[in-house]
Design an enzyme around this catalytic site. Structure first.
Site, short mmCIF file in Angstrom:
data_model
loop_
_atom_site.label_atom_id
_atom_site.label_comp_id
_atom_site.label_asym_id
_atom_site.label_seq_id
_atom_site.Cartn_x
_atom_site.Cartn_y
_atom_site.Cartn_z
N ALA A 28 -40.51 5.65 10.77
CA ALA A 28 -40.89 4.98 9.51
C ALA A 28 -40.02 3.73 9.37
O ALA A 28 -39.36 3.51 8.36
CB ALA A 28 -40.74 5.92 8.32
N HIS B 213 -33.91 -1.01 9.83
CA HIS B 213 -33.83 -0.56 11.23
C HIS B 213 -33.93 -1.76 12.17
O HIS B 213 -33.23 -1.84 13.17
CB HIS B 213 -34.98 0.40 11.57
CG HIS B 213 -35.00 1.65 10.77
ND1 HIS B 213 -35.91 1.88 9.76
CD2 HIS B 213 -34.21 2.76 10.81
CE1 HIS B 213 -35.70 3.08 9.24
NE2 HIS B 213 -34.67 3.63 9.85
N LYS C 249 -26.09 2.06 4.75
CA LYS C 249 -26.69 2.68 3.56
C LYS C 249 -26.33 4.16 3.52
O LYS C 249 -26.02 4.70 2.48
CB LYS C 249 -28.21 2.50 3.55
CG LYS C 249 -28.80 3.00 2.23
CD LYS C 249 -30.21 2.55 2.03
CE LYS C 249 -31.17 3.42 2.77
NZ LYS C 249 -31.22 4.82 2.26
N ASP C 250 -26.35 4.79 4.71
CA ASP C 250 -25.90 6.19 4.79
C ASP C 250 -24.41 6.17 5.11
O ASP C 250 -23.98 6.50 6.22
CB ASP C 250 -26.69 6.91 5.88
CG ASP C 250 -28.16 6.99 5.54
OD1 ASP C 250 -28.50 7.67 4.58
OD2 ASP C 250 -28.97 6.32 6.22
N VAL D 73 -29.62 -3.53 4.31
CA VAL D 73 -30.60 -4.61 4.14
C VAL D 73 -31.37 -4.30 2.85
O VAL D 73 -31.79 -3.17 2.63
CB VAL D 73 -31.56 -4.69 5.34
CG1 VAL D 73 -32.60 -5.78 5.13
CG2 VAL D 73 -30.77 -4.95 6.63
N SER E 133 -36.84 4.37 4.33
CA SER E 133 -38.15 4.90 4.71
C SER E 133 -38.78 5.62 3.52
O SER E 133 -40.00 5.70 3.40
CB SER E 133 -38.01 5.87 5.89
OG SER E 133 -37.34 5.21 6.93
O1 PAF Z 1 -30.01 8.02 9.58
C1 PAF Z 1 -30.95 8.61 10.15
O2 PAF Z 1 -32.09 8.13 10.19
C2 PAF Z 1 -30.71 9.98 10.76
O3 PAF Z 1 -29.81 10.73 10.01
C3 PAF Z 1 -30.25 9.90 12.23
C4 PAF Z 1 -28.90 9.22 12.37
C5 PAF Z 1 -31.28 9.14 13.04
C6 PAF Z 1 -30.12 11.31 12.81
O4 PAF Z 1 -31.33 12.00 12.75
#
Ligand code: PAF
Length: 286
Positions: A32, A37, A152-153, A184, A194
């Site tokens: 997504a 990304h 962001k995470d 972003v 997503s």
């Molecule tokens: O941040 C994400 O999209 C997910 O947690 C990751 C790092 C791809 C692991 O599944």
């Protein structure tokens, strides 16, 4: 660009790249894909000879089965985007290819020195074990020189740094460098996610209240009598006063330990907000 679906194909491909002396960058994703990304992939392409992007909705990091079922999936669209920005390989396995039946139950757990016990970790028990389960497997399969993650995470990034640098897994991944990349945002300020795909147009407008409040809080933090506790509470109250938004947590913590702090130095505020049924996260550095 080539799409690989088995671990064997992936390992053979990276082995032959490595044998010809190429550097390898990895961007792990759950698909997504959006501009956030794309920014990671562009950086990966520019800093490595070969860019591998994994697209895998990892079941073991979801503790809510409904969330897993509703997670947006569109491999054709993702592949078209990745090809257009120069990725070389996409690894898109099935859950059965990635895990044995036993592993699927996420039966193992890492010690993250408490980093997984706060904020997202507190709300989603086991989530970070699942993330590290898949990320460490990807590192093992790809043996990348660099791996790219979004800020962001932020808690996820802190835990992955810990896993690579200091945990029981340190040393397993050679000279792997973890690279955190800035959030972003849409022009409006909304952090790209997503999950935004699940917001209606009016919910998207409502969700703008999250980043607007976080940006305002940077100014509140500069007021002469500002305290961390007061700014934290003001953010919660301001977002909760917007109809359609409900704060799950807002915590201002130290950027390294992720523990509560009483100074704005090296501090980050991390928020999770429900916008209708959609759970959104964002953060701001002070
Ligand atoms: O941040 C994400 O999209 C997910 O947690 C990751 C790092 C791809 C692991 O599944």
């Amino acid at each position: 660009m080539q799409i690989l679906t088995t671990k064997k194909e992936l390992q053979e491909t990276v082995r032959s790249c490595k044998m010809s002396g190429k550097t390898i960058g990895l961007v792990p994703t759950m698909g997504a894909l959006h501009e956030g990304h794309a920014s990671l992939v562009r950086r990966c392409v520019s800093e490595n000879d070969v860019c591998v992007v994994s697209v895998f909705v990892n079941p073991t990091q979801f503790n809510n089965k409904e969330d897993l079922a509703k997670y947006p999936r569109n491999i054709e669209r993702d592949a078209a985007l990745l090809e257009s920005i120069g990725a070389h390989f996409v690894f898109a396995p099935t859950p059965e290819e990635m895990y044995s039946a036993e592993e699927m139950n996420n039966t193992f757990s890492f010690d993250f020195n408490g980093l997984d016990k706060v904020m997202e970790g507190k709300m989603r028990p086991g989530h970070f074990n699942g993330v590290v389960q898949v990320v460490s497997r990807l590192f093992y399969l790809v043996q990348p020189d660099r791996a790219y993650f979004g800020e962001k995470d932020f808690q996820q990034l802190a835990i992955i740094h810990f896993m690579v640098e200091r945990s029981e897994l340190a040393g397993t991944f050679g000279n792997l460098k973890i690279i955190g990349c800035p959030i972003v945002r849409e022009q409006s300020g909304l952090a790209l996610s997503s999950r935004n795909e699940r917001l209606s147009e009016s919910e998207k407008q409502t969700a703008l209240g999250i980043s607007r409040t976080l940006f305002a809080s940077q100014e509140w933090a500069k007021e002469p009598e500002a305290t961390v506790a007061a700014v934290q509470q003001r953010v919660i109250d301001t977002i909760n006063a917007i109809p359609g938004l409900e704060v799950e947590y807002y915590e201002i913590v130290d950027q390294s330990s992720l523990l509560p702090t009483d100074t704005f130095n090296h501090a980050i505020g991390c928020v999770t907000v429900y916008c209708g049924p959609v759970r959104l996260i964002d953060n701001i550095k002070y």
